[in-house]
Motif scaffolding. Sequence first.
Motif, mmCIF file in Angstrom:
data_model
loop_
_atom_site.group_PDB
_atom_site.id
_atom_site.type_symbol
_atom_site.label_atom_id
_atom_site.label_comp_id
_atom_site.label_asym_id
_atom_site.label_seq_id
_atom_site.Cartn_x
_atom_site.Cartn_y
_atom_site.Cartn_z
ATOM 1 N N LEU A 28 0.817 -1.205 0.000
ATOM 2 C CA LEU A 28 0.000 0.000 0.000
ATOM 3 C C LEU A 28 0.857 1.264 0.000
ATOM 4 O O LEU A 28 0.537 2.245 -0.678
ATOM 5 C CB LEU A 28 -0.929 0.003 1.216
ATOM 6 C CG LEU A 28 -2.123 -0.954 1.156
ATOM 7 C CD1 LEU A 28 -2.822 -1.024 2.504
ATOM 8 C CD2 LEU A 28 -3.109 -0.502 0.071
ATOM 9 N N SER A 60 2.094 1.978 -3.430
ATOM 10 C CA SER A 60 1.057 1.996 -4.459
ATOM 11 C C SER A 60 0.801 3.401 -4.995
ATOM 12 O O SER A 60 1.334 4.397 -4.507
ATOM 13 C CB SER A 60 -0.247 1.432 -3.876
ATOM 14 O OG SER A 60 -0.822 2.362 -2.961
ATOM 15 N N GLY A 63 -3.174 4.202 -3.103
ATOM 16 C CA GLY A 63 -3.704 3.173 -2.224
ATOM 17 C C GLY A 63 -4.381 2.024 -2.940
ATOM 18 O O GLY A 63 -5.080 1.230 -2.294
ATOM 19 N N GLN A 78 5.766 7.761 -0.474
ATOM 20 C CA GLN A 78 4.557 8.152 0.251
ATOM 21 C C GLN A 78 4.124 9.576 -0.117
ATOM 22 O O GLN A 78 3.638 10.325 0.723
ATOM 23 C CB GLN A 78 4.770 8.023 1.770
ATOM 24 C CG GLN A 78 4.979 6.580 2.233
ATOM 25 C CD GLN A 78 5.274 6.477 3.718
ATOM 26 O OE1 GLN A 78 6.442 6.417 4.112
ATOM 27 N NE2 GLN A 78 4.243 6.469 4.541
ATOM 28 N N GLN A 94 -0.984 7.748 -0.994
ATOM 29 C CA GLN A 94 -1.054 6.455 -0.326
ATOM 30 C C GLN A 94 -1.766 6.620 1.012
ATOM 31 O O GLN A 94 -1.838 7.734 1.549
ATOM 32 C CB GLN A 94 0.353 5.883 -0.088
ATOM 33 C CG GLN A 94 1.095 5.479 -1.355
ATOM 34 C CD GLN A 94 1.982 6.586 -1.890
ATOM 35 O OE1 GLN A 94 1.870 7.738 -1.471
ATOM 36 N NE2 GLN A 94 2.868 6.250 -2.813
ATOM 37 N N PRO A 95 -2.313 5.535 1.577
ATOM 38 C CA PRO A 95 -2.975 5.645 2.884
ATOM 39 C C PRO A 95 -2.007 6.162 3.950
ATOM 40 O O PRO A 95 -0.824 5.823 3.936
ATOM 41 C CB PRO A 95 -3.395 4.197 3.187
ATOM 42 C CG PRO A 95 -3.434 3.522 1.856
ATOM 43 C CD PRO A 95 -2.368 4.165 1.029
#
Length: 339
Positions: free
Chosen positions: A159, A162, A165, A185, A189-190
């Motif tokens: 994740l 990604s 997300g 990040q 992303q989450p």
Amino acid sequence: MPGLHIANGAEPTDSLPAFVFDIDGVFIRGEKLIPGARETIRLLQRRKDPFIFLTNGGGHTEQSRVEKLGQRLGLTLDVEQFVQSHTPYYDLVPEYGDKTVLVLGAQGDQIRDLAHKYGFKKVLTSSDIMAERPLIHPFPEMTKDHHEKYGHLQIITDLLLSRGGFIGTKSPKNGDTSLPNNGYQQDDQPKLFFCNPDFQWSTEYPDPRLAQGAALAALKGLWDEITGGKGDLLYSIIGKPTEPTYVYAEKVLQEYGKKLHPSLEIGTVYMIGDNPRSDIAGANDFESRCGYKWKSVLVETGIYVPGSVPAYQPDHTAKDVKEAVQWVLRKEKLANGAE
């Protein structure tokens, strides 16, 4: 600032101390009650001294945890006295309550049910992702139970690498040196949240056991390897000894103190715990938002090894929680302090 004992239920005219207690290694060790634990709580309840529990444990609702502790102690406790590592996540509900969140840290639907009770409406677990993409785990021949227990690190790194997300995608920004954190990040992303920084905790086993902080340490090592050391792992963390946790705990303590004694202002707060790196460090560094004076008391019934030099020095060291509270009451010159 001395306080007054409430002999006959009369409202005090001066401040008196308040207590913040860790649980594991202070009142219980594994499934066993530590000697003096029940008598200590009974004394404070009889005196009507304000106290709350502040634990880095979690995984269940505050109600179920306080009921279990109350059963062990043989006493009735108030859920308003109980703050777990993830209790401050109630404050995240306004922002994330309607968004999809992935929760990790317990088996089956236990953690999902907990998140729902907090107010998060769209909750996924690692089991949901495994069911949708069974090959995501590096060892698909393993059992479903094994996936649930050990697939978290793989899912988290997927994740964080990604695009937005979405599982199965890779962000083109990863490694881009023109971006903050070299692009890692930086592509919606989450956000990553951790509670309970404790690296170890005390059980009935002779030596301390690895706690959730060890999982964070493992993830940091993996992330450093994956990014070639070019991307910091970006995350937020609560739980002792972090400041947000002590801010939240102090607010809970203040509200509970007002419930007991509307006209009383708390003077000194004594944090009593067994872990120098969480209980003691947090209390020592915390700057009160309420004007309270925080002091730390280390007990010798948990993580701390008696006779050793603690990583963070407490204001006082006591054999156990009963001795710690008696020391406080004597120090504050309250009636029945030698009891």
